[in-house]
Design a protein around this motif. Structure first.
Motif, PDB file in Angstrom:
ATOM      1  N   TYR A 101      11.049  59.219   2.026  1.00 53.60           N
ATOM      2  CA  TYR A 101      11.525  59.600   0.691  1.00 53.60           C
ATOM      3  C   TYR A 101      10.296  59.714  -0.189  1.00 53.60           C
ATOM      4  N   ARG A 102      10.262  60.737  -1.007  1.00 55.09           N
ATOM      5  CA  ARG A 102       9.125  60.827  -1.925  1.00 55.09           C
ATOM      6  C   ARG A 102       9.553  61.569  -3.184  1.00 55.09           C
ATOM      7  N   ARG A 103       9.124  61.065  -4.327  1.00 56.44           N
ATOM      8  CA  ARG A 103       9.401  61.756  -5.576  1.00 56.44           C
ATOM      9  C   ARG A 103       8.374  61.318  -6.612  1.00 56.44           C
ATOM     10  N   THR A 104       7.946  62.250  -7.425  1.00 53.35           N
ATOM     11  CA  THR A 104       6.906  61.980  -8.414  1.00 53.35           C
ATOM     12  C   THR A 104       7.415  62.303  -9.808  1.00 53.35           C
ATOM     13  N   PHE A 105       7.048  61.477 -10.759  1.00 54.91           N
ATOM     14  CA  PHE A 105       7.455  61.686 -12.152  1.00 54.91           C
ATOM     15  C   PHE A 105       6.229  61.618 -13.046  1.00 54.91           C
ATOM     16  N   ALA A 106       6.228  62.432 -14.089  1.00 62.51           N
ATOM     17  CA  ALA A 106       5.135  62.373 -15.060  1.00 62.51           C
ATOM     18  C   ALA A 106       5.537  61.389 -16.148  1.00 62.51           C
ATOM     19  N   LEU A 107       4.630  60.503 -16.473  1.00 61.76           N
ATOM     20  CA  LEU A 107       4.908  59.506 -17.505  1.00 61.76           C
ATOM     21  C   LEU A 107       4.248  59.952 -18.808  1.00 61.76           C
ATOM     22  N   SER A 108       4.664  59.373 -19.902  1.00 59.42           N
ATOM     23  CA  SER A 108       4.012  59.742 -21.161  1.00 59.42           C
ATOM     24  C   SER A 108       3.222  58.556 -21.697  1.00 59.42           C
ATOM     25  N   ASN A 109       2.411  58.836 -22.711  1.00 59.38           N
ATOM     26  CA  ASN A 109       1.422  57.864 -23.185  1.00 59.38           C
ATOM     27  C   ASN A 109       1.982  56.577 -23.755  1.00 59.38           C
ATOM     28  N   GLU A 110       3.184  56.633 -24.302  1.00 59.82           N
ATOM     29  CA  GLU A 110       3.678  55.414 -24.944  1.00 59.82           C
ATOM     30  C   GLU A 110       4.194  54.395 -23.923  1.00 59.82           C
TER      31      GLU A 110
END
Lengths: 135, 146
Positions: free
Chosen positions: A91-100
């Motif tokens: 299983y693989r999944r990537t998410f972009a996080l934000s600065n806060e």
């Protein structure tokens, strides 16, 4: 069986390009997720059946969060597949996080194949309720 | 600007290749036409494997209470039903809700030589594994030539 398992997120600078390409060419399942946000932070739940704590990797690389897990089925010797809805074990999944979001304070736990990840927001950036004074 | 990017190749060609490889690996014809087969993405996903002496059914059902599962085997028809409750966070904004929530039921036809009395089920890391023994007669026997 239903024990709560804590998972430590790993911070790293990613692999080499060859490694990344090798990973991309391998078939991976995209686990379904629920993502919700409240004042404290973001909570992500992912279905990763068959993954145990030692086969789960949570990696923060810059502002990217990658979940990866390998499922293990108890297969007998010389077992022949008769039917397979699930045709990969990664299983693989990537998410972009934000600065806060505070990536060094990510908490995760895995229970019965469900991964729950909590990403807190920086205290100074949490929304504050502004009280209106009655005159 | 977002047209064809040569370095990535055609994503569809890649899909077709993948599909072909998987079909070669698992045999697309085995169950694809089953009258009880369900569309892809149905919860829980099911894999079935056989050996000469048993049939193993794997249900990918993460986050359920195994006590609420109802598993029955009538002749060679295995039915599994249950419910998965996903608590909804109050005062939260949802961006994605992809995980299945609610009641489910799947009926799986197993090979006809299974013994309905010899079933065993367990739940590990979100997978329900049901093992059914097959009748001895169906197991291949080596015939000695004298």
């Amino acid at each position: 069986m239903a024990t709560r398992q804590n998972v430590t997120p790993r911070t790293g600078n990613g692999g080499s390009l060859q490694e990344q390409q090798a990973q991309a060419s391998e078939t991976a399942l995209r686990p379904p997720v629920d993502i919700c946000e409240n004042d404290e932070g973001i909570t992500l739940c992912a279905d990763m059946p068959g993954v145990s704590r030692d086969r789960l990797t949570l990696q923060v690389n810059g502002n990217m969060l990658m979940l990866e897990g390998k499922a293990q089925l108890e297969l007998a010797d010389q077992m022949q597949p008769l039917h397979a809805d699930v045709r990969a074990t990664t299983y693989r999944r990537t998410f972009a996080l934000s600065n806060e979001l505070e990536t060094d304070k990510i908490e995760a736990h895995l229970k019965d194949g469900v991964l729950t990840v909590h990403i807190p927001k920086r205290a100074e950036l949490r929304p504050r309720r502004i009280e209106v004074q009655a005159s | 600007m977002f047209g064809y990017i040569p370095s990535l190749g055609s994503p569809f060609a890649e899909f077709r290749r993948l599909e072909q490889e998987l079909d070669e690996l698992f045999g697309s014809t085995v169950w694809s036409g089953g009258i009880r087969s369900l569309p892809p993405g149905t919860f829980p996903a099911v894999n079935v494997g056989t050996t000469p002496d048993k049939v193993a059914v794997y249900l990918f059902a993460p986050g359920i209470d195994p006590k609420t599962l109802e598993i029955t085997l009538q002749q060679n028809l295995l039915s599994v039903s249950g419910r998965r409750e996903i608590p909804v966070e109050q005062n939260a904004t949802y961006y994605r809700k992809e995980r299945f929530s609610g009641e489910f039921r799947r009926v799986i036809s197993l090979p006809e030589d299974v013994e309905p009395d010899r079933v065993d089920a367990k739940y590990t890391d979100g997978i329900v594994q049901i093992t059914v023994q097959r009748r001895a007669a169906a197991q291949p026997r080596r015939i000695e030539i004298h």
